[in-house]
Design an enzyme around this catalytic site. Structure first.
Site, mmCIF file in Angstrom:
data_model
loop_
_atom_site.group_PDB
_atom_site.id
_atom_site.type_symbol
_atom_site.label_atom_id
_atom_site.label_comp_id
_atom_site.label_asym_id
_atom_site.label_seq_id
_atom_site.Cartn_x
_atom_site.Cartn_y
_atom_site.Cartn_z
ATOM 1 N N GLU A 118 37.187 26.724 41.642
ATOM 2 C CA GLU A 118 37.625 25.721 42.609
ATOM 3 C C GLU A 118 38.231 26.340 43.853
ATOM 4 O O GLU A 118 38.683 27.488 43.861
ATOM 5 C CB GLU A 118 38.622 24.758 41.962
ATOM 6 C CG GLU A 118 39.886 25.403 41.448
ATOM 7 C CD GLU A 118 40.779 24.418 40.674
ATOM 8 O OE1 GLU A 118 40.241 23.648 39.850
ATOM 9 O OE2 GLU A 118 41.997 24.435 40.912
ATOM 10 N N HIS B 102 43.135 39.079 34.699
ATOM 11 C CA HIS B 102 43.687 38.026 35.558
ATOM 12 C C HIS B 102 44.909 38.480 36.369
ATOM 13 O O HIS B 102 46.006 37.959 36.222
ATOM 14 C CB HIS B 102 44.022 36.785 34.735
ATOM 15 C CG HIS B 102 42.846 36.149 34.070
ATOM 16 N ND1 HIS B 102 42.922 34.921 33.440
ATOM 17 C CD2 HIS B 102 41.555 36.553 33.921
ATOM 18 C CE1 HIS B 102 41.738 34.614 32.935
ATOM 19 N NE2 HIS B 102 40.895 35.597 33.214
ATOM 20 N N TYR C 132 35.597 29.582 26.748
ATOM 21 C CA TYR C 132 34.367 30.355 26.590
ATOM 22 C C TYR C 132 33.713 30.101 25.230
ATOM 23 O O TYR C 132 32.517 30.295 25.057
ATOM 24 C CB TYR C 132 34.652 31.847 26.788
ATOM 25 C CG TYR C 132 35.055 32.168 28.199
ATOM 26 C CD1 TYR C 132 34.137 32.098 29.228
ATOM 27 C CD2 TYR C 132 36.365 32.521 28.517
ATOM 28 C CE1 TYR C 132 34.499 32.383 30.538
ATOM 29 C CE2 TYR C 132 36.742 32.800 29.814
ATOM 30 C CZ TYR C 132 35.804 32.731 30.829
ATOM 31 O OH TYR C 132 36.163 32.998 32.118
ATOM 32 N N TYR D 162 48.826 22.966 40.949
ATOM 33 C CA TYR D 162 47.369 22.890 41.040
ATOM 34 C C TYR D 162 46.688 22.791 39.681
ATOM 35 O O TYR D 162 45.479 22.951 39.579
ATOM 36 C CB TYR D 162 46.851 24.033 41.915
ATOM 37 C CG TYR D 162 47.234 23.760 43.349
ATOM 38 C CD1 TYR D 162 46.402 23.048 44.189
ATOM 39 C CD2 TYR D 162 48.498 24.112 43.823
ATOM 40 C CE1 TYR D 162 46.783 22.728 45.483
ATOM 41 C CE2 TYR D 162 48.899 23.789 45.110
ATOM 42 C CZ TYR D 162 48.033 23.090 45.931
ATOM 43 O OH TYR D 162 48.419 22.746 47.215
ATOM 44 N N GLN E 269 40.348 44.514 34.461
ATOM 45 C CA GLN E 269 40.195 44.020 35.821
ATOM 46 C C GLN E 269 41.240 44.594 36.768
ATOM 47 O O GLN E 269 41.231 44.294 37.961
ATOM 48 C CB GLN E 269 40.294 42.493 35.820
ATOM 49 C CG GLN E 269 39.199 41.820 35.017
ATOM 50 C CD GLN E 269 39.459 40.325 34.805
ATOM 51 O OE1 GLN E 269 40.495 39.796 35.200
ATOM 52 N NE2 GLN E 269 38.518 39.655 34.167
#
Length: 390
Positions: A256, A163, A277, A266, A99
Site C-alpha cells: 500500500e 523488516h 503467507y 495506519y 534483509q
C-alpha cells in the site's frame, strides 16, 4: 479493485552508450475510481555502471557524483570520468544479515556547507538487530566519512534479520523523517512504547522536535510521527502538495501507499488487505478496515514487493509529469503511477523485460530517472521515455 473506503541541473555523463527500449503495462489495483490505462510510454534504458553488490540506495552530489550504498556495508562513489570508487572509509559497522545491512543514504539539506551524509542501516547488539541512523562529513577528497555519529536507534532491537524499513526524507524545515519496519513482530506496530512499525520525525541533529504528536504523553516514544506500519521501504515528499507519502510491503497481498499525517494509525496488523503467507488470515486483523485507522491512498491485491519511491517533477519529459515511480522487487519492474492530485488514475509497468529487482528509484538532477537493481552484480540504470530520444 477499489481502495479501502475512507475512515477517519547537472547532467551525469554515462559510461555506456548501449540502450534498449522495454515497456510493459498491467493494472492490478485501483483507487476510489478505477485506474485508467495510461498512454503507452516505452522506456529507453541506458546502463550507467555495473558490478555493484546488492545496491540499496543512491544520492546525487552537487558536483555530479553519485553515492551508492551496498547492503553488505559499503558506500561507493560513482564519478564520470573516474568510475566507481573503492568503499569509502569511516562507516559504521552494519548487521548484514537477512534483509539488514547498509540501507538508505541522503545528503544534508545544507550539504554545500556542512558536507553531512546521512545513512540508515541495521545495527546489532549481538543477539537482535534494529535500524539506526547516523551522519558523517564527506572528506574533501571524497574517500571517506569523518566523525560519524549515530543520531537515532530503533528501540528495542527485535529483528532476527527481517523488516528494517527504511527510508530517510528531509522536509526542508529542519526535520528528518525515518521509516521503520516492525522487525516481523506484528503487534509492535501498535505499541507506542516501541519504535517498530513507525515513521519517526527527528531534528537533523537527532534531537526530538517539541511539536511531535506524542511528546509528553505517558507510555509513548516522543520520536513517533505515525504508527501501524509493516515494512515501509519507500518514502518521499510530494513536490506539489508537500505531503509525505510512504509505501510499505503488505504480507501476502496488500502492499500500500499511505499519505502520512502526524499521530495517525495506519492499521497494521489490525487492518490489512493481505493474508498470512500460510494462506490464513492475519491473527490480529479485524478486516480490511478497523476503527481509528487510516486507509491507504492505493493498494495492490497481489504484492509487487514495492521499494523506493520518487515523484517526477522535472521539465525534461512532459509525458512523465504528475507521476510517481515505485520500484518492485518481486514483480521485477518499475511502476509508474499517474496522479491527479492525491488520486492514482493510471498504472504502467516499465522494465518488465529486464526481469530485474528494482530496489531504488530517484529523479536525477539532469531530469532523467535512475534506478538500482538489487542483485550481485547490480546496476545503476538511466531511464527516459523512448520517443524522447533522450
Amino acid at each position: 479493485m477499489p481502495s479501502r473506503p475512507a475512515a477517519s541541473t547537472r547532467a551525469i555523463p554515462l559510461f555506456v552508450s548501449l540502450s534498449m527500449t522495454v515497456a510493459g503495462a498491467a493494472y492490478l489495483a485501483a483507487p476510489a475510481q478505477a485506474a485508467q490505462e495510461p498512454p503507452s510510454v516505452a522506456a529507453r534504458v541506458t546502463p550507467v555502471v555495473g558490478g555493484l553488490e546488492h545496491p540499496w540506495a543512491m544520492a546525487f552530489l552537487p558536483d555530479g557524483g553519485v553515492l551508492i550504498t551496498e547492503r553488505p556495508g559499503n558506500l561507493r562513489l560513482l564519478r564520470t570520468p573516474g568510475g566507481l570508487s573503492k568503499p569509502l572509509t569511516g562507516l559504521p559497522k552494519v548487521a548484514a544479515q537477512g534483509q539488514g545491512g547498509l540501507l538508505d543514504v541522503a545528503l544534508s539539506p545544507d550539504f554545500a556547507t556542512d558536507r553531512f551524509v546521512y545513512l540508515s542501516y541495521a545495527e546489532s547488539d549481538g543477539d537482535k538487530s534494529g535500524t539506526a541512523v547516523g551522519r558523517g562529513r564527506l572528506s574533501d577528497d571524497a574517500t571517506g566519512l569523518q566523525d560519524f555519529k549515530v543520531l537515532f536507534r530503533q528501540a528495542p532491537k527485535l529483528s532476527s534479520g527481517l523488516h528494517f524499513g527504511s527510508r530517510l526524507v528531509f522536509d526542508g524545515k529542519g526535520h528528518l523523517f525515518i521509516s521503520l519496519g516492525e522487525n516481523n513482530q506484528r503487534p509492535t506496530a501498535q505499541d507506542l512504547d516501541k519504535l517498530q512499525g513507525k515513521v519517526v520525525r527527528i531534528k537533523v541533529d537527532g534531537t526530538v522536535p517539541s511539536d511531535n504528536p506524542f511528546v509528553g504523553k505517558a507510555g509513548a516514544r516522543p520520536e513517533i510521527w505515525s504508527y501501524g506500519h509493516r515494512n515501509p521501504q519507500g518514502m518521499a515528499l510530494n513536490p506539489w502538495s508537500g505531503d509525505l507519502w510512504e509505501n510499505e510491503h503488505g504480507p501476502r497481498g496488500g502492499d500500500e501507499i499511505n499519505l502520512i499525517q502526524p499521530g495517525k494509525n495506519y492499521g497494521w496488523p489490525l487492518a490489512t488487505y493481505g493474508i498470512n503467507y500460510s494462506g490464513q488470515p492475519i491473527p490480529e486483523a479485524k478486516g480490511e478496515t478497523a476503527p481509528g485507522t487510516e486507509q491507504p491512498l492505493f493498494w495492490w491485491a497481489k504484492s509487487p514487493a514495492i521499494s523506493g519511491m520518487a515523484f517526477y517533477d522535472a521539465d525534461r519529459f512532459p509525458a512523465w509529469r504528475n507521476s510517481v515511480f515505485i520500484g518492485a522487487l518481486a514483480n521485477q519492474n518499475l511502476i509508474r503511477l499517474t496522479l491527479d492530485g492525491n488520486r492514482v488514475v493510471a498504472q504502467e509497468w516499465l522494465l518488465v523485460d529486464r526481469k530485474s529487482r528494482i530496489r531504488d528509484v530517484r529523479q536525477g538532477p539532469d531530469g532523467y530517472v535512475y534506478v538500482l537493481t538489487d542483485a550481485s552484480p547490480g546496476q545503476l540504470l538511466r531511464l527516459a521515455p523512448a520517443e524522447s530520444g533522450g
